[in-house]
Enzyme design. Structure first.
Site, mmCIF file in Angstrom:
data_model
loop_
_atom_site.group_PDB
_atom_site.id
_atom_site.type_symbol
_atom_site.label_atom_id
_atom_site.label_comp_id
_atom_site.label_asym_id
_atom_site.label_seq_id
_atom_site.Cartn_x
_atom_site.Cartn_y
_atom_site.Cartn_z
ATOM 1 N N HIS A 45 34.124 41.368 46.083
ATOM 2 C CA HIS A 45 34.949 41.069 44.783
ATOM 3 C C HIS A 45 35.838 39.817 44.927
ATOM 4 O O HIS A 45 35.917 39.242 43.992
ATOM 5 C CB HIS A 45 35.867 42.451 44.698
ATOM 6 C CG HIS A 45 36.893 42.382 43.198
ATOM 7 N ND1 HIS A 45 36.234 42.900 42.175
ATOM 8 C CD2 HIS A 45 37.938 41.643 43.185
ATOM 9 C CE1 HIS A 45 37.075 42.915 41.112
ATOM 10 N NE2 HIS A 45 38.101 42.022 41.808
ATOM 11 N N GLU A 46 36.839 39.699 45.931
ATOM 12 C CA GLU A 46 37.575 38.755 46.176
ATOM 13 C C GLU A 46 36.733 37.142 46.196
ATOM 14 O O GLU A 46 37.106 36.275 45.679
ATOM 15 C CB GLU A 46 38.472 38.645 47.179
ATOM 16 C CG GLU A 46 39.523 39.940 47.119
ATOM 17 C CD GLU A 46 40.288 40.031 45.912
ATOM 18 O OE1 GLU A 46 40.673 38.798 45.185
ATOM 19 O OE2 GLU A 46 40.530 41.074 45.071
ATOM 20 N N HIS A 49 35.920 36.232 42.783
ATOM 21 C CA HIS A 49 36.731 35.288 42.107
ATOM 22 C C HIS A 49 36.870 33.740 42.823
ATOM 23 O O HIS A 49 36.873 33.011 41.847
ATOM 24 C CB HIS A 49 38.347 35.961 42.556
ATOM 25 C CG HIS A 49 38.619 37.277 41.775
ATOM 26 N ND1 HIS A 49 38.243 37.224 40.504
ATOM 27 C CD2 HIS A 49 39.097 38.389 42.238
ATOM 28 C CE1 HIS A 49 38.639 38.715 40.337
ATOM 29 N NE2 HIS A 49 38.971 39.228 41.305
#
Length: 147
Positions: A45-46, A49
């Protein structure tokens, strides 16, 4: 505070980074243990980003990515900081912010073929930006110059 904790005679740049991280992301939650699967989801997820931010010319540079839980609900975080002080944001910059926020959710979908609740805060921020673009900044050509 970080300099005091390490009993330093002077404050260093690293102490400012620690303070900024604490303000932006909250206190580190050492008692919040994630399962290996959850750590993997948070990591992807990170990274979603970070990859989107790196790919977009109008996005702020990524300064740090972490999967260490902090604050009330953050299981990980990606810190971006502008290269200079700004008071105005252009439409492409706002669109880049939204794309970066959605990058984590997109990474989860691509890697795991399913979504988690991890993007809840991101979705709220994207909605707020999009709503402001239309209702406050008149950035929707179909509506024209009205708020």
């Amino acid at each position: 505070m970080a300099a005091t904790r390490r009993d330093a005679a002077a404050v260093e740049l690293a102490d400012f980074h620690v303070a900024l991280e604490r303000i932006v992301a909250g206190l580190e939650k050492k008692n919040r243990l994630l399962s290996p699967r959850e750590r993997r989801v948070v990591a992807y997820h990170e990274m979603g980003h970070a990859l989107v931010a790196t790919a977009l010319p109008d996005a702020d540079p990524v300064r740090k990515v972490s999967i260490i839980p902090r604050g009330i609900a953050a299981l990980g975080y990606t810190i971006q900081r502008p290269t200079e002080d700004r008071y105005l944001l252009s439409q492409p910059e706002l669109e880049a912010k939204m794309a970066v926020l959605l990058g984590g959710r997109a990474a989860e979908q691509l890697v795991f073929a399913q979504l988690s609740t991890g993007a809840g805060d991101d979705l709220g921020k994207v909605t707020e930006i999009a709503r402001s673009m239309v209702t406050h900044y008149a950035m929707d050509p179909r509506l024209g110059h009205v708020t």
